[in-house]
Write an enzyme that holds these catalytic residues in place. Structure first.
Site, PDB file in Angstrom:
ATOM      1  N   HIS A 121     -11.522  20.012  -0.383  1.00  0.00           N
ATOM      2  CA  HIS A 121     -10.073  19.850  -0.410  1.00  0.00           C
ATOM      3  C   HIS A 121      -9.564  19.517   0.977  1.00  0.00           C
ATOM      4  CE1 HIS A 121      -8.774  23.596   1.662  1.00  0.00           C
ATOM      5  NE2 HIS A 121      -9.891  24.102   1.177  1.00  0.00           N
ATOM      6  N   CYS A 122      -8.400  18.859   1.013  1.00  0.00           N
ATOM      7  CA  CYS A 122      -7.695  18.631   2.269  1.00  0.00           C
ATOM      8  C   CYS A 122      -6.437  19.496   2.226  1.00  0.00           C
ATOM      9  CB  CYS A 122      -7.379  17.152   2.465  1.00  0.00           C
ATOM     10  SG  CYS A 122      -6.345  16.443   1.168  1.00  0.00           S
ATOM     11  N   MET A 123      -5.356  19.042   2.855  1.00  0.00           N
ATOM     12  CA  MET A 123      -4.147  19.853   2.897  1.00  0.00           C
ATOM     13  C   MET A 123      -3.496  20.028   1.536  1.00  0.00           C
ATOM     14  SD  MET A 123      -3.300  21.283   5.633  1.00  0.00           S
ATOM     15  CE  MET A 123      -1.638  21.640   5.099  1.00  0.00           C
TER      16      MET A 123
ATOM     17  N   ARG B 244      -4.845  18.113  -1.578  1.00  0.00           N
ATOM     18  CA  ARG B 244      -5.594  17.561  -2.708  1.00  0.00           C
ATOM     19  C   ARG B 244      -6.950  18.231  -2.901  1.00  0.00           C
ATOM     20  NH1 ARG B 244      -5.052  11.041  -1.538  1.00  0.00           N
ATOM     21  NH2 ARG B 244      -2.840  11.003  -1.003  1.00  0.00           N
TER      22      ARG B 244
END
Length: 550
Positions: A29-31, A33
């Site tokens: 995951h990113c910030m 998504r």
């Protein structure tokens, strides 16, 4: 059995809808998504995924399937999903392909205007993913994968650095501020090591060797080394030097793996990798990367001091198209370099204005389509995320399928960027101590040279300008007609392909809806048979380019 944790419930609902555990090759995951690597993307029930409570949108980039969940929630849902994958091993759980017991059931596909826009948006996303499947954009995605895992640490340390600055300026808690300085600055002092580790991991090397080679960049002893007649400085070249060092290490390691006998591989390969890449870093890469890093810092300063409003207008106006082209990922190492050099990146607040224009445009569409409850419901659900800088639901659910609102959103972003750029021209710099957050979520990370209140006021003024201009440009330029694109005859190029994809997706959605109705009709406002209120097509079902929703 049912679970009381909403994040675990979301993960449980998503798992079967993306093909079950056996279809997931990676989960990160990113910030905002959840990024899934899938063995077979055709097994995904996209409409089911969109219907899961907590899901704000879906994005595909050709390599990963990304579920937009928003800040905070994405980390918890990812953790829950990883736990389920570990429990399941490589076998899909019973009933894979249908929602798990006790989890939210997938809703029926959306109908009406919102459903048509969602179908058009899905077609546009697929067309975009095909266009972005180029070697250059693939390389940019891999570079982004190096820095995205570092964002949580950048945010945490950035917030602490801002808090510490407030305490120092106010003269409060002098016994605590030295400790906060150490805690906030420790990660940035060693960020080169983390960049090297991730670079080797992403590009197929041994991560710890990448970190070992990159550690040379920040080792204090490099001050005793002279390259090109100049004594090196610890940290020279920064994250760019660390990435280059790790890439060199990956190349050396691969060369050794193919030539060193197995009996000597465990001894010689790591030694030669660190030796060759380390010397190459000291006597070439650090110096070259230092020149590039300095040029980036000087260019950013010159850009804002010399052309402030124009630079803000261009950056704020073009950021959304850059995102659509997949080129925005090239900015991540630039942001990180500026944060490492100056303590903050002056580019991110300008680029964040693009989200403000998007919000203003969405509100204008909401006002224009006062009788279209489906689109207004979509906007109401996506607007809070848009205010916090998560723009995908508004982009793919509203502005991009409608066409003109996407362009007027860019106008709003350009106006907000010009506002912030104007103050930069006057000497009031606004920057962000970390990357990732945007919109209102960026306020805790703001930094500048005029104090926190002035910095926050300038940024807030930019947001309000973006909201207002995005709203006014959209209200004046959008008639309230929802386009139903058809395949253009004899058209070519990416725009024609994109429109054709949207048309196919929209027609597929409507055909599916007709098949569920006993009489096979389109319902109110359908494109076949008689029109709904305000329709422009005739009773013979002749094609139309738009349908009025007023």
């Amino acid at each position: 059995m049912p679970t009381s944790d909403p994040y675990t419930s979301t993960a449980a609902a998503l798992l079967p809808l993306v093909g079950g555990p056996a279809n997931i090759t990676s989960a990160a995951h990113c910030m905002t998504r959840l990024r899934l690597g899938l063995a077979d993307a055709s097994l995904v029930d996209e409409e089911g995924v969109r219907a899961v409570p907590g899901v704000l949108g879906v994005v595909t980039d050709g390599e990963t399937y990304q579920v937009v969940l928003g800040p905070g929630a994405v980390a918890k849902v990812t953790a829950g999903l990883r736990t389920m994958l570990a429990d399941a091993g490589h076998d899909s759980p019973p009933g894979a392909g249908t929602p798990a017991t006790g989890t939210p059931q997938a809703a029926a596909p959306a109908t009406g205007t919102a459903g048509e826009l969602a179908a058009v948006g899905a077609g546009l996303r697929k067309a975009r993913a095909r266009r972005n499947a180029t070697p250059l954009k693939g390389a940019l995605r891999r570079i982004a994968d190096v820095f995205v895992p570092l964002i949580p640490a950048l945010i945490g340390c950035g917030v602490l650095a801002g808090l510490n600055g407030l305490l120092v300026n106010a003269g409060w808690l002098p016994w605590l501020t030295p400790a906060l300085t150490a805690v906030a600055a420790g990660f940035m002092a060693l960020i080169a090591v983390f960049v090297g580790y991730n670079t080797a991991k992403v590009f197929g090397g041994t991560p710890v060797l990448g970190g070992a080679v990159a550690a040379v960049v920040v080792y204090p002893g490099v001050a005793k080394v002279t390259a090109f007649g100049v004594a090196l400085a610890p940290g020279q070249g920064g994250v760019l030097g660390a990435m280059a060092a790790a890439l060199l290490g990956v190349g050396v390691e691969r060369w050794c793996r193919g030539r060193v006998p197995d009996t000597l591989d465990v001894l010689l390969t790591p030694t030669l990798t660190v030796l060759v890449a380390g010397l190459g870093t000291l006597y070439g890469l650090m110096y070259a990367a230092g020149v590039v890093s300095s040029a980036i810092g000087h260019a950013a300063d010159w850009l804002l001091v010399t052309t402030g409003p124009f630079a803000g207008l261009v950056l704020g106006g073009l950021f959304l198209p850059l995102v659509m082209l997949g080129l925005h990922q090239a900015l991540i190492p630039i942001h990180t370099t500026l944060i490492e050099q100056q303590g903050y990146t002056v580019l991110l607040p300008l680029l964040a204005m693009a989200g403000a224009g998007q919000v203003g445009a969405a509100v204008a569409v909401y006002v224009r389509l006062r009788h279209d409850t489906s689109v207004r419901t979509t906007i109401r659900s996506a607007l809070p995320a848009g205010l916090l800088g998560v723009g995908e639901p508004l982009i793919y659910g509203v502005s991009l399928p409608l066409g003109r609102p996407f362009l007027t959103a860019c106008v709003g972003g350009a106006a907000g960027g010009a506002f912030v750029g104007f103050f930069a021209l006057l000497g009031d710099r606004v920057g962000a101590t970390a990357i990732g957050p945007s919109g209102w979520a960026l306020f805790p990370l703001l930094a500048g040279n005029r104090g926190p209140l002035a910095t926050a006021a300038i940024y807030a003024g930019g947001l309000l300008t973006g909201y207002a201009v995005g709203f006014l440009a959209t209200y004046a330029g959008f008639s309230g007609a929802v386009p139903l694109p058809e395949r253009p005859e004899g058209s070519g190029g990416s725009e024609g392909a994109e429109a054709a994809e949207g048309a196919k997706a929209a027609e597929g959605a409507k055909a599916s809806e007709r098949s569920r109705r006993p009489d096979g009709s389109d319902g109110p406002g359908g494109s076949g048979g008689s029109d709904g209120p305000g329709g422009s097509g005739g009773s013979d079902g002749s094609p139309r380019s738009a349908r009025s929703t007023r």
